[in-house]
Design a protein around this motif. Structure first.
Motif, short mmCIF file in Angstrom:
data_model
loop_
_atom_site.label_atom_id
_atom_site.label_comp_id
_atom_site.label_asym_id
_atom_site.label_seq_id
_atom_site.Cartn_x
_atom_site.Cartn_y
_atom_site.Cartn_z
N VAL A 4 47.92 44.97 48.42
CA VAL A 4 47.36 45.19 49.95
C VAL A 4 45.66 44.45 48.78
O VAL A 4 44.93 43.34 48.99
CB VAL A 4 46.43 46.10 50.14
CG1 VAL A 4 45.35 45.38 51.23
CG2 VAL A 4 47.91 46.90 51.02
N ASP A 5 45.31 44.33 47.27
CA ASP A 5 44.55 44.37 46.52
C ASP A 5 44.74 42.52 46.28
O ASP A 5 45.34 42.42 45.67
CB ASP A 5 44.59 45.08 45.39
CG ASP A 5 43.35 44.75 44.70
OD1 ASP A 5 42.36 44.03 44.42
OD2 ASP A 5 42.80 45.14 43.45
N PRO A 6 43.83 41.72 46.85
CA PRO A 6 43.64 40.85 46.67
C PRO A 6 43.75 40.00 45.29
O PRO A 6 44.48 38.66 44.94
CB PRO A 6 42.41 39.86 47.27
CG PRO A 6 41.64 41.21 47.81
CD PRO A 6 42.43 42.31 47.12
N THR A 7 43.20 40.87 44.61
CA THR A 7 42.94 40.53 43.31
C THR A 7 43.93 40.79 42.26
O THR A 7 44.54 39.66 41.39
CB THR A 7 41.72 40.63 42.09
OG1 THR A 7 41.77 42.49 42.01
CG2 THR A 7 40.26 40.56 42.60
N ALA A 8 45.43 41.57 42.30
CA ALA A 8 46.43 41.50 42.11
C ALA A 8 47.04 40.76 42.59
O ALA A 8 48.08 40.32 41.23
CB ALA A 8 46.50 43.24 41.95
N PHE A 9 47.34 40.40 43.69
CA PHE A 9 48.29 39.35 44.72
C PHE A 9 48.38 38.18 43.73
O PHE A 9 48.86 37.37 43.08
CB PHE A 9 47.63 39.07 45.90
CG PHE A 9 48.41 38.02 46.46
CD1 PHE A 9 50.46 38.99 46.60
CD2 PHE A 9 48.13 36.87 46.71
CE1 PHE A 9 51.02 37.97 47.31
CE2 PHE A 9 49.49 36.26 47.37
CZ PHE A 9 50.65 36.32 47.25
N LEU A 10 46.89 38.08 43.25
CA LEU A 10 45.97 36.13 42.91
C LEU A 10 46.58 36.39 41.32
O LEU A 10 47.46 35.05 40.83
CB LEU A 10 44.57 35.79 43.29
CG LEU A 10 44.18 35.31 42.12
CD1 LEU A 10 44.91 33.72 42.74
CD2 LEU A 10 42.50 34.77 42.97
#
Length: 150
Positions: A4-10
Motif C-alpha cells: 500500500v505504501d506509494p513510495t515502495a510501489f514507485l
C-alpha cells in the motif's frame, strides 16, 4: 513488503522502467555496437566535464562505482570511442578521453536512432508532463549526487 505504501510501489516501478528503458536503448544502439549503459557514459563524459575526468569523477556523476566505470570505459576503448590514460600529475589516477569516433553519433542515422529512442521512451507523455517529469527527476538525481536539489 507494504504493497500500500506509494513510495515502495514507485521505487519498484522506477526499477521496472529502468529495465524497459535499458532494453530499448540497447536495441536502438545495437547498430553502433554499444549498449545503453556505454552510451550513457559517453553522454556523461561529453556533457558533464570540461576536462577529461578521472574514473572516480565519472563514477560520481554517472551514479555507479569506479569499478563499473572502468569496465564500461575498457569496453568503449576497445570500440574506439574512448582512451584511458594515466593522469600526468597522479599516475594512480586514470583519465577518460573521448576520441573523434564519438562524432559518429552526429551522423544522420544515429541522430534518427536517438530520436526514435526518445520518442519510444516518452511518447505517452504530453510536453507539460515531460517538463514536470524532468523537474522531479532532476530533484532526485541532484539530491542523490550530493548537490542541493533546488
Amino acid at each position: 513488503m507494504d504493497l500500500v505504501d506509494p513510495t515502495a510501489f514507485l521505487f519498484g516501478e522506477l526499477f521496472v522502467l529502468n529495465q524497459h528503458l535499458g532494453k530499448l536503448a540497447d536495441e536502438i544502439l545495437e547498430p553502433a555496437g554499444i549498449t545503453g549503459r556505454q552510451w550513457l557514459l559517453l553522454v556523461v563524459l561529453m556533457r558533464g566535464f570540461e576536462e577529461p575526468p578521472t574514473l572516480s569523477e565519472a563514477a560520481h556523476v554517472y551514479g555507479t562505482s569506479r569499478q563499473n566505470i572502468k569496465q564500461l570505459a575498457d569496453q568503449l576503448q576497445r570500440r574506439g570511442y574512448l582512451e584511458v590514460s594515466h593522469d600526468p600529475d597522479d599516475k594512480r589516477a586514470l583519465r577518460l578521453h573521448l576520441t573523434e569516433k564519438v562524432n559518429d553519433f552526429d551522423k544522420p542515422e544515429m541522430v534518427e536512432a536517438r530520436k526514435t529512442l526518445f520518442h519510444e521512451a516518452f511518447s505517452p507523455l504530453s510536453n507539460e508532463e515531460l517538463r514536470e517529469l524532468r523537474r522531479l527527476v532532476t530533484i532526485l538525481i541532484t539530491a542523490k549526487a550530493g548537490r542541493s536539489p533546488r
